[in-house]
Design a protein around this motif. Structure first.
Motif, PDB file in Angstrom:
ATOM      1  N   TYR A 268      19.100 -70.946  17.347  1.00 37.54           N
ATOM      2  CA  TYR A 268      19.442 -69.531  17.189  1.00 37.54           C
ATOM      3  C   TYR A 268      20.862 -69.413  16.682  1.00 37.54           C
ATOM      4  O   TYR A 268      21.721 -70.241  16.989  1.00 37.54           O
ATOM      5  CB  TYR A 268      19.316 -68.788  18.523  1.00 37.54           C
TER       6      TYR A 268
ATOM      7  N   ARG B 211      15.192 -64.268  19.490  1.00 35.28           N
ATOM      8  CA  ARG B 211      14.492 -64.830  20.644  1.00 35.28           C
ATOM      9  C   ARG B 211      13.074 -64.286  20.775  1.00 35.28           C
ATOM     10  O   ARG B 211      12.151 -65.010  21.158  1.00 35.28           O
ATOM     11  CB  ARG B 211      15.313 -64.590  21.902  1.00 35.28           C
ATOM     12  N   LEU B 212      12.920 -63.007  20.470  1.00 31.04           N
ATOM     13  CA  LEU B 212      11.571 -62.423  20.577  1.00 31.04           C
ATOM     14  C   LEU B 212      10.654 -62.952  19.487  1.00 31.04           C
ATOM     15  O   LEU B 212       9.440 -62.980  19.643  1.00 31.04           O
ATOM     16  CB  LEU B 212      11.653 -60.893  20.496  1.00 31.04           C
TER      17      LEU B 212
ATOM     18  N   LYS C 161      11.172 -65.970  18.104  1.00 35.79           N
ATOM     19  CA  LYS C 161      11.293 -67.436  18.138  1.00 35.79           C
ATOM     20  C   LYS C 161      11.641 -67.971  16.744  1.00 35.79           C
ATOM     21  O   LYS C 161      10.981 -68.866  16.209  1.00 35.79           O
ATOM     22  CB  LYS C 161      10.008 -68.077  18.654  1.00 35.79           C
TER      23      LYS C 161
ATOM     24  N   TYR D 158       7.026 -57.760  20.012  1.00 33.97           N
ATOM     25  CA  TYR D 158       7.346 -57.059  21.245  1.00 33.97           C
ATOM     26  C   TYR D 158       7.857 -55.651  20.921  1.00 33.97           C
ATOM     27  O   TYR D 158       8.434 -55.421  19.846  1.00 33.97           O
ATOM     28  CB  TYR D 158       8.413 -57.848  22.014  1.00 33.97           C
TER      29      TYR D 158
ATOM     30  N   TYR E  53      14.504 -52.112  26.301  1.00 28.75           N
ATOM     31  CA  TYR E  53      13.249 -52.809  26.583  1.00 28.75           C
ATOM     32  C   TYR E  53      13.412 -54.328  26.548  1.00 28.75           C
ATOM     33  O   TYR E  53      12.561 -55.055  27.034  1.00 28.75           O
ATOM     34  CB  TYR E  53      12.148 -52.365  25.605  1.00 28.75           C
ATOM     35  N   TYR E  54      14.498 -54.810  25.966  1.00 30.25           N
ATOM     36  CA  TYR E  54      14.721 -56.257  26.008  1.00 30.25           C
ATOM     37  C   TYR E  54      15.670 -56.643  27.149  1.00 30.25           C
ATOM     38  O   TYR E  54      15.353 -57.503  27.970  1.00 30.25           O
ATOM     39  CB  TYR E  54      15.306 -56.755  24.678  1.00 30.25           C
TER      40      TYR E  54
ATOM     41  N   PRO F 165      14.607 -55.851  31.240  1.00 26.83           N
ATOM     42  CA  PRO F 165      13.793 -56.888  31.885  1.00 26.83           C
ATOM     43  C   PRO F 165      14.571 -58.197  32.071  1.00 26.83           C
ATOM     44  O   PRO F 165      14.400 -58.880  33.085  1.00 26.83           O
ATOM     45  CB  PRO F 165      12.632 -57.097  30.916  1.00 26.83           C
ATOM     46  N   LYS F 166      15.422 -58.522  31.109  1.00 27.99           N
ATOM     47  CA  LYS F 166      16.211 -59.750  31.228  1.00 27.99           C
ATOM     48  C   LYS F 166      17.112 -59.679  32.455  1.00 27.99           C
ATOM     49  O   LYS F 166      17.162 -60.608  33.267  1.00 27.99           O
ATOM     50  CB  LYS F 166      17.073 -59.918  29.977  1.00 27.99           C
TER      51      LYS F 166
ATOM     52  N   PRO G 191       9.245 -58.232  34.068  1.00 28.96           N
ATOM     53  CA  PRO G 191       8.818 -57.495  32.873  1.00 28.96           C
ATOM     54  C   PRO G 191       8.969 -55.989  33.067  1.00 28.96           C
ATOM     55  O   PRO G 191       9.082 -55.513  34.190  1.00 28.96           O
ATOM     56  CB  PRO G 191       7.357 -57.891  32.689  1.00 28.96           C
TER      57      PRO G 191
ATOM     58  N   ARG H  53       5.663 -59.590  29.108  1.00 27.35           N
ATOM     59  CA  ARG H  53       6.428 -60.735  29.601  1.00 27.35           C
ATOM     60  C   ARG H  53       7.179 -61.467  28.496  1.00 27.35           C
ATOM     61  O   ARG H  53       7.945 -62.388  28.763  1.00 27.35           O
ATOM     62  CB  ARG H  53       5.503 -61.727  30.323  1.00 27.35           C
ATOM     63  N   LEU H  54       6.946 -61.047  27.242  1.00 28.10           N
ATOM     64  CA  LEU H  54       7.552 -61.753  26.110  1.00 28.10           C
ATOM     65  C   LEU H  54       9.057 -61.990  26.235  1.00 28.10           C
ATOM     66  O   LEU H  54       9.524 -63.105  25.980  1.00 28.10           O
ATOM     67  CB  LEU H  54       7.256 -61.005  24.810  1.00 28.10           C
ATOM     68  N   PRO H  55       9.844 -60.970  26.621  1.00 26.61           N
ATOM     69  CA  PRO H  55      11.297 -61.211  26.673  1.00 26.61           C
ATOM     70  C   PRO H  55      11.657 -62.295  27.683  1.00 26.61           C
ATOM     71  O   PRO H  55      12.672 -62.978  27.525  1.00 26.61           O
ATOM     72  CB  PRO H  55      11.885 -59.875  27.114  1.00 26.61           C
ATOM     73  N   LEU H  56      10.843 -62.441  28.717  1.00 25.03           N
ATOM     74  CA  LEU H  56      11.175 -63.411  29.762  1.00 25.03           C
ATOM     75  C   LEU H  56      10.793 -64.824  29.356  1.00 25.03           C
ATOM     76  O   LEU H  56      11.269 -65.803  29.921  1.00 25.03           O
ATOM     77  CB  LEU H  56      10.464 -63.028  31.064  1.00 25.03           C
ATOM     78  N   GLU H  57       9.907 -64.908  28.352  1.00 22.41           N
ATOM     79  CA  GLU H  57       9.445 -66.247  27.936  1.00 22.41           C
ATOM     80  C   GLU H  57      10.317 -66.850  26.848  1.00 22.41           C
ATOM     81  O   GLU H  57      10.219 -68.025  26.564  1.00 22.41           O
ATOM     82  CB  GLU H  57       8.028 -66.155  27.372  1.00 22.41           C
ATOM     83  N   ASP H  58      11.134 -66.003  26.202  1.00 27.10           N
ATOM     84  CA  ASP H  58      11.838 -66.518  25.036  1.00 27.10           C
ATOM     85  C   ASP H  58      12.832 -67.599  25.445  1.00 27.10           C
ATOM     86  O   ASP H  58      13.210 -67.727  26.595  1.00 27.10           O
ATOM     87  CB  ASP H  58      12.533 -65.404  24.262  1.00 27.10           C
TER      88      ASP H  58
END
Lengths: 734, 65
Positions: free
Chosen positions: A10, A83-84, A86, A158, A223-224, A227-228, A233, B48-53
């Protein structure tokens, strides 16, 4: 079964760059905000012409919107998108081009706005060469972004990415269409639209700039990063999908609520109101979704400043999006419009939603980007409290200021006369609130400084060499593989409810983008086009004629000094307004106004019927030193206008540009400078006759006075409104 | 005759209502599609996508998550 894995890294260097820019421009923008707030309480702070309120106010708004919030969005988007999806950003060169291009644009804005170069359209003040640069940089960002999507290793986009896509494409459309203009010099242009149409375009843009620059990008970030930070989620992913589509479908329609009771066709105003009220639903759906993401983690909020920032940010989003629909209701708007109430509303959104979301996000990013623990959690906590109390002081003061002034404007005494006929009375009443606002703003800025210390100290403790971990993910196959379990469904309904098509559809970013654009464009066309194409919307008035070349020059000075930031030219059809200012404004009155100058805030009185109210000499004295006329006036003085020479020769180009836009200038297209000189001479002689100074005939002040004396003049001559079918529409109207 | 003359007499006001109905229909369609109970699990899993990245994924591509 297992495809070979791709290896990639990244690009966090670009995220770090945007992070620093966010802080630096945020601090600058907020400091300018503090200066202009203080200028209202202490008018002597309008020390030099390039430091006057009228010129600095656009600098403040542009800096916090496009520099602070803009860089914050890019910072978060570059981090989360990679990251979303990849995937590394499509091109490092484009990323850096985007970064440096954007910072250059900000510098250009910071130079041109104080120098008086402005298009006079709120949040679109920057002149045409900078507008072109913005468009180029934005396209570069878009190419880089969509290129990354094309190379992604994650099939599903996402919801945060959806919000980014909508923001990128919509901002591009808004920016281009609102800034269409005819250049008349290196840093001067006239909007191709006029009057009511220009107003409609501008607020379609202005409202959606808030929607697609300050709301949807930050919802994507929410939304990113929410949750982080909460390590769980989002509360309901389905709700976020509905949140997205509802906003995309509804936001575009809401613009006309900025023009209630103005000379905008009423159907447009009502349409804007209805959609604005409906917006409450998705906005609150989104707020609930954000807050409930903390389900079962509320205890963490106590210890974690990041979550505190997020909770207040989302709550502020909820408050602002509750208040917005309420303010869009015509009767509420009748009280709130032109007052500080709107300023308070905007700051709930900007300080609370954009500011706090940015702070939370950056505190979360700092240890990850600089690969060292955050310098001080306690300092972040202190920042949070300074910011929160700053906002409370700010909002409490300015809400009461807005309400006070709005109520004073409309107050009648027992005999049925205006209770406060002198506008200045309603201004003086606000002084304590203006001081309290300055205190609130200062607290918020102190918090910002603590933020800076934390950023700097964390950065200083970074490792010598950043660790750049290698990520691994399987590449996406070119074709979407049908899951084996999905047998081909029979009927139409079954095919519709079958999951396969929507997975495929969501995997097609191009189709997705196209549909977002369709929703935005269709809504815009249906709302805006009728005003342009159906005549009955703008009835013309036979007695309204174009400005003389000298008046046009005066109008350009009015624009240069940013007079529209404090003075409206739009009298609403309320008794207290017609009593105070004169007959209400008609759409036909501003058909030659490229751009329109209706204004959105009355720090001083409305000027739509200013012409003929006072002698010319009064205006000369007033411009020279407002306090000499009105003891407590907070208007900046403009003594330079009495000594600056007016550029008569340059007028021809401006008149020609206006004529090109369809303003019937007749003879003036051949002899504009000469006509202006003749009028200036007559006017200057009149000023001498009234006992004023001599030798003003070639100075800027005569143009200014000529313009001010023209305002509302034409309608007073006959006052007759002809029906749409009888009088030809102005040529500029289509 | 200019474009605005033609447009003024074309009787276009009904189109606004048609647009409104189309918008509503599309929106209701999205609502129904999103909230089908049968797909609840599948759609929510995407949240759950953001948590998997950031973690290397080894799942087969294109499969349901």
């Amino acid at each position: 079964m297992n495809a070979p894995l791709d290896s990639f890294r990244y690009d966090d260097a670009i995220v770090r760059k945007f992070l620093f820019a966010t802080f630096v421009w945020g601090l600058v923008g907020m400091l300018v905000g503090l200066i202009i707030a203080l200028q209202l309480a202490v008018p002597s702070l309008n020390a030099a012409e390039w430091l006057t309120f009228g010129r600095l106010r656009p600098l403040h708004t542009n800096a916090v919107i496009f520099a602070f919030a803009g860089n914050a969005f890019f910072c978060g988007a570059y981090y989360s998108t990679q990251r979303l999806l990849k995937a590394r950003m499509f091109s490092d060169f484009l990323s850096n081009f985007h970064f440096w291009g954007w910072q250059l644009i900000i510098v250009a804005a910071a130079l041109t706005l104080p120098l008086g170069f402005t298009q006079a359209k709120e949040y679109a003040e920057l002149e045409w060469p900078i507008d072109i640069a913005i468009a180029v940089v934005w396209v570069v960002f878009a190419v880089n972004f969509f290129g990354t999507i094309a190379r992604r290793r994650e099939r599903h986009l996402y919801v945060a990415i959806w919000f980014y896509i909508a923001s990128i494409v919509t901002v591009a459309i808004l920016h281009i269409f609102n800034n269409l203009s005819v250049p008349v010099g290196a840093l001067k242009s006239y909007s191709i639209y006029a009057g009511a149409q220009d107003a409609f375009m501008q607020w379609w843009y202005g409202h959606n700039a808030v929607a697609f620059f300050l709301t949807t990008p930050f919802l994507g970030l929410m939304y990113y990063f929410m949750p982080k930070a909460a390590e769980r989620p989002v509360f309901s992913y389905r709700l976020s999908i509905v949140h997205f589509w509802t906003l995309v479908f509804m936001y575009i329609w809401a613009g006309p609520h900025h023009l209630h009771y103005t000379a905008l066709p009423e159907w447009a105003s009502t349409l804007g109101m209805v959609f604005s009220v409906m917006l409450l639903m998705p906005s609150w759906g989104g707020m609930v979704n954000g807050l409930l993401t903390l389900r079962g983690a509320w205890h963490k909020v106590v210890e974690d400043p990041i979550l505190k920032f997020f909770v207040v940010a989302i709550t502020a989003y909820g408050m602002a999006t509750f208040e917005g629909p309420m303010l869009s209701i015509k009767s509420v708007n009748g009280l709130a419009h032109y007052t500080d109430w709107i300023i308070a509303h905007v700051h709930t959104g900007a300080l609370g939603w954009n500011g706090f979301l940015t702070f939370g996000m950056i505190y979360w990013l700092l240890p990850r980007l600089f690969q060292t623990p955050l310098y001080s959690k306690k300092l972040a906590e202190t920042h949070f409290w300074f910011g929160t109390f700053g906002m409370i002081f700010y909002a409490a003061a300015i809400y009461s200021a807005g309400l006070t002034q709005g109520l004073m404007w409309r107050a009648f005494d027992v005999t049925g006369r205006l209770q406060f006929p002198d506008f200045i009375e309603t201004t003086m009443k606000l002084m304590p609130m203006y001081w309290m606002r300055a205190v609130g703003g200062t607290l918020y800025i102190v918090g910002m400084v603590l933020f800076g210390i934390n950023i700097f100290k964390t950065w200083a403790a970074r490792p010598k060499q950043y660790d750049q971990p290698v990520m691994q993910a399987p590449p996406l196959p070119r074709k979407f593989p049908e899951p084996a379990t999905d047998s081909q469904p029979a009927g139409v309904w079954a095919r519709f409810t079958g999951a396969a098509w929507h997975r495929r559809w969501e995997g097609l970013p191009l189709t997705f983008t196209v549909w977002t654009v369709v929703a935005v464009v269709v809504a815009s066309l249906f709302e805006i086009l009728p005003t342009f194409l159906i005549r009955s919307n703008i009835p013309t008035i036979a007695s309204v004629k174009p400005y003389t070349p000298l008046e046009l020059a005066g109008r350009d000075l009015y624009i240069r000094e940013g007079c529209f930031n404090c003075h409206s030219q739009m009298i609403r059809p309320f008794r207290h307004e017609t009593e105070r200012y004169g007959d209400y404004s008609k759409p036909g009155e501003s058909v030659y106004d490229h751009p329109f100058l209706w204004g959105s805030r009355r720090i001083g009185p409305d000027l739509a019927r200013e012409g003929g109210k006072y002698p010319d000499l009064w205006h000369v004295r007033h411009m020279q030193e407002p306090k000499a006329i009105t003891a407590h006036s907070i208007m900046p003085p403009y003594p330079k206008m009495l000594t600056n020479k007016l550029d008569f020769e340059g007028l021809q180009k401006r008149v020609d540009a206006m004529a090109m836009l369809g303003v019937p200038y007749g003879d003036a297209v051949h002899r504009a400078p000469q006509m202006a000189r003749e009028q200036a001479k007559t006017l200057a002689d009149g000023i001498v006759a009234q006992g004023g100074p001599a030798g003003l005939e070639d100075k800027e002040i005569v143009a200014m006075v000529a313009y001010l004396q023209r305002l509302g003049h034409d309608i007073k001559t006959t006052g007759a409104v002809t029906s749409a079918s009888l009088a030809p529409a102005p040529r500029g109207g289509n | 005759m200019r474009l605005s003359d033609i447009m003024s007499h074309a009787g276009l006001s009904i189109y606004a209502e048609i647009a409104m109905v189309i918008f509503m229909a599309v929106f209701v369609g999205i609502l129904i599609r999103t909230f089908r109970p049968s797909k609840a699990k599948e759609i929510e899993a995407l949240g759950r996508l953001p948590l998997e990245d950031g973690t290397p994924t080894t799942k087969p591509p294109g499969g349901t998550r």
